[in-house]
Enzyme design. Sequence first.
Site, mmCIF file in Angstrom:
data_model
loop_
_atom_site.group_PDB
_atom_site.id
_atom_site.type_symbol
_atom_site.label_atom_id
_atom_site.label_comp_id
_atom_site.label_asym_id
_atom_site.label_seq_id
_atom_site.Cartn_x
_atom_site.Cartn_y
_atom_site.Cartn_z
ATOM 1 N N GLY A 163 0.849 -1.198 0.000
ATOM 2 C CA GLY A 163 0.000 0.000 0.000
ATOM 3 C C GLY A 163 0.876 1.237 0.000
ATOM 4 N N ARG A 164 0.407 2.264 0.690
ATOM 5 C CA ARG A 164 1.141 3.544 0.683
ATOM 6 C C ARG A 164 2.573 3.375 1.207
ATOM 7 N NH1 ARG A 164 -4.351 5.206 2.384
ATOM 8 N NH2 ARG A 164 -3.802 4.024 4.241
ATOM 9 N N ARG A 241 2.582 -3.461 12.759
ATOM 10 C CA ARG A 241 2.012 -3.634 14.096
ATOM 11 C C ARG A 241 2.605 -4.882 14.727
ATOM 12 N NH1 ARG A 241 0.720 0.814 13.989
ATOM 13 N NH2 ARG A 241 -1.321 1.801 14.291
ATOM 14 N N GLU A 270 2.926 -3.219 23.733
ATOM 15 C CA GLU A 270 3.744 -2.010 23.804
ATOM 16 C C GLU A 270 3.407 -1.298 25.101
ATOM 17 O OE1 GLU A 270 3.241 0.270 20.207
ATOM 18 O OE2 GLU A 270 4.192 -1.287 19.004
ATOM 19 N N HIS A 289 8.312 2.107 18.715
ATOM 20 C CA HIS A 289 7.214 2.583 17.841
ATOM 21 C C HIS A 289 7.432 4.042 17.415
ATOM 22 C CE1 HIS A 289 2.721 1.777 16.805
ATOM 23 N NE2 HIS A 289 3.282 2.567 15.906
HETATM 24 P P1 NAP Z 1 -2.317 0.831 3.248
HETATM 25 O O1 NAP Z 1 -2.017 1.878 2.238
HETATM 26 O O2 NAP Z 1 -3.747 0.464 3.494
HETATM 27 O O3 NAP Z 1 -1.470 -0.463 2.881
HETATM 28 C C1 NAP Z 1 -1.695 -1.734 3.399
HETATM 29 C C2 NAP Z 1 -1.605 -2.711 2.248
HETATM 30 O O4 NAP Z 1 -1.616 -4.050 2.754
HETATM 31 C C3 NAP Z 1 -2.797 -2.588 1.273
HETATM 32 O O5 NAP Z 1 -2.348 -2.587 -0.054
HETATM 33 C C4 NAP Z 1 -3.586 -3.847 1.589
HETATM 34 O O6 NAP Z 1 -4.341 -4.309 0.492
HETATM 35 C C5 NAP Z 1 -2.477 -4.802 1.924
HETATM 36 N N1 NAP Z 1 -2.911 -6.002 2.641
HETATM 37 C C6 NAP Z 1 -3.950 -6.157 3.496
HETATM 38 N N2 NAP Z 1 -3.996 -7.428 3.963
HETATM 39 C C7 NAP Z 1 -2.969 -8.088 3.371
HETATM 40 C C8 NAP Z 1 -2.482 -9.411 3.455
HETATM 41 N N3 NAP Z 1 -3.081 -10.321 4.238
HETATM 42 N N4 NAP Z 1 -1.408 -9.758 2.710
HETATM 43 C C9 NAP Z 1 -0.803 -8.845 1.901
HETATM 44 N N5 NAP Z 1 -1.218 -7.569 1.796
HETATM 45 C C10 NAP Z 1 -2.285 -7.193 2.520
HETATM 46 O O7 NAP Z 1 -1.748 1.275 4.671
HETATM 47 P P2 NAP Z 1 -0.402 2.099 4.978
HETATM 48 O O8 NAP Z 1 -0.707 3.544 5.093
HETATM 49 O O9 NAP Z 1 0.654 1.645 4.048
HETATM 50 O O10 NAP Z 1 -0.113 1.563 6.469
HETATM 51 C C11 NAP Z 1 0.083 0.183 6.707
HETATM 52 C C12 NAP Z 1 0.143 -0.097 8.192
HETATM 53 O O11 NAP Z 1 1.354 0.397 8.722
HETATM 54 C C13 NAP Z 1 -0.924 0.613 9.033
HETATM 55 O O12 NAP Z 1 -2.136 -0.138 9.060
HETATM 56 C C14 NAP Z 1 -0.297 0.698 10.405
HETATM 57 O O13 NAP Z 1 -0.663 -0.397 11.190
HETATM 58 C C15 NAP Z 1 1.191 0.622 10.111
HETATM 59 N N6 NAP Z 1 1.894 1.875 10.442
HETATM 60 C C16 NAP Z 1 2.864 1.846 11.392
HETATM 61 C C17 NAP Z 1 3.544 3.008 11.688
HETATM 62 C C18 NAP Z 1 4.622 3.018 12.724
HETATM 63 O O14 NAP Z 1 4.794 4.019 13.413
HETATM 64 N N7 NAP Z 1 5.381 1.954 12.865
HETATM 65 C C19 NAP Z 1 3.246 4.211 11.043
HETATM 66 C C20 NAP Z 1 2.251 4.191 10.084
HETATM 67 C C21 NAP Z 1 1.571 3.015 9.786
HETATM 68 P P3 NAP Z 1 -5.910 -3.858 0.399
HETATM 69 O O15 NAP Z 1 -5.918 -2.366 0.385
HETATM 70 O O16 NAP Z 1 -6.363 -4.500 -0.859
HETATM 71 O O17 NAP Z 1 -6.560 -4.413 1.635
HETATM 72 C C1 GLV Z 2 1.233 4.518 13.674
HETATM 73 O O1 GLV Z 2 1.589 3.456 14.027
HETATM 74 C C2 GLV Z 2 0.048 4.758 12.931
HETATM 75 O O2 GLV Z 2 -0.711 3.817 12.664
HETATM 76 O O3 GLV Z 2 -0.193 5.932 12.595
#
Ligand code: NAP
Ligand code: GLV
Length: 328
Positions: A163-164, A241, A270, A289
């Site tokens: 994704g993003r 996560r 956490e 985190h």
């Molecule tokens: P996103 O754009 O929704 O990307 C997630 C991608 O994963 C989507 O393309 C989704 O496909 C895909 N996906 C869902 N289930 C899957 C599976 N079982 N196998 C393979 N791919 C799968 O979200 P994002 O903005 O990139 O963020 C992703 C995650 O990062 C967030 O949900 C959050 O938990 C985490 N995050 C962590 C931090 C941090 O501080 N460490 C910061 C920001 C985000 P579909 O859209 O088709 O479902």
């Molecule tokens: C951070 O982990 C977020 O989901 O924004």
Amino acid sequence: MTPKIFISRIVPDPGLALIKEHFPPFDGAQGVDLWTADLPPTRAELIERSRGVDGLLCLLTDKVDGELMDAIGPQLKVISSMSVGVDHIDIPAATARGIPVGNTPGVLTDATADQTFALLLAAARRLAEGERYLRAGKWVTWSPSLLLGADLVGATLGIVGFGRIGQAVAKRAQGFDLRVIYHDPTSKPAYNAQPVDLDTLLRESDFVSIHVPLNSETKHLVNAEFLAKMKPSAVLVNAARGGILDQNALYHALKSKQIFAAALDVTDPEPLPMDSPLLELENCLIVPHLGSASKKTRDMMSLLAAQNLVAGLKGERLPNCFNPQVYG
Ligand code: NAP
Ligand code: GLV
């Protein structure tokens, strides 16, 4: 009438300023109630302080479930989280009650991808281990075989969840001459990355980076079976996560050198308890985190969370609504 709002922690100024501009004053019981302690409210405090509010601005440290929504009351118009991940919120419960849930996608993509790459490089080149070695006074000479790590050029990076953030990691990988493959439900042509099934990704990758959301399908996606399919020389990075990873399985895989190293931005729970066996391992890098932890990014997240809150309170569509089904 001024709506009642509970903000569950002091968030950066841009968000607070926007809320003040729309709903002055910040005076506790009437209007905006701001939780000012460093630690998050306990469950009981969260229920008590948010009872009767029209809008809740929360963080990923707050569990927002149907019980809390009912305790708050039927006047609740919006839940806005200063995070992109919404696994701490019961989305079906909010949708069933017609409550829009706001989140903060996009504005933290680059910061989180930067952090992912920092973790990948640090684990590959054993930076944390090297620093511990130096501080322990063990550095006595340059050695041809001291703390040898993994090369990036020509290696394969496998991204789970394209994704993003996954795509922003692929963009950075181009500069390091990595071949990028990914596994995602949808094929997304970006940055010369090639879609593959999960088994192929695990078999071919020298680096595996996790970017899926946490949900019932991805809980412990990275388990003993997943780790057993990785190369013994591979590095695992998780900046998504903690719950996506079975930490017990990771401990055994790292301890037995089934994989080379891991770098974790997130853990479950956490904070990670200080008696976690993962902390005994030299080949496991863990940070608290920090994925989105840059000043500019946190300002933007705060502003977007406030924009979602304000829109919901005014009966307008949220700029970023995670459950648009509530709009019919
Ligand atoms: P996103 O754009 O929704 O990307 C997630 C991608 O994963 C989507 O393309 C989704 O496909 C895909 N996906 C869902 N289930 C899957 C599976 N079982 N196998 C393979 N791919 C799968 O979200 P994002 O903005 O990139 O963020 C992703 C995650 O990062 C967030 O949900 C959050 O938990 C985490 N995050 C962590 C931090 C941090 O501080 N460490 C910061 C920001 C985000 P579909 O859209 O088709 O479902
Ligand atoms: C951070 O982990 C977020 O989901 O924004």
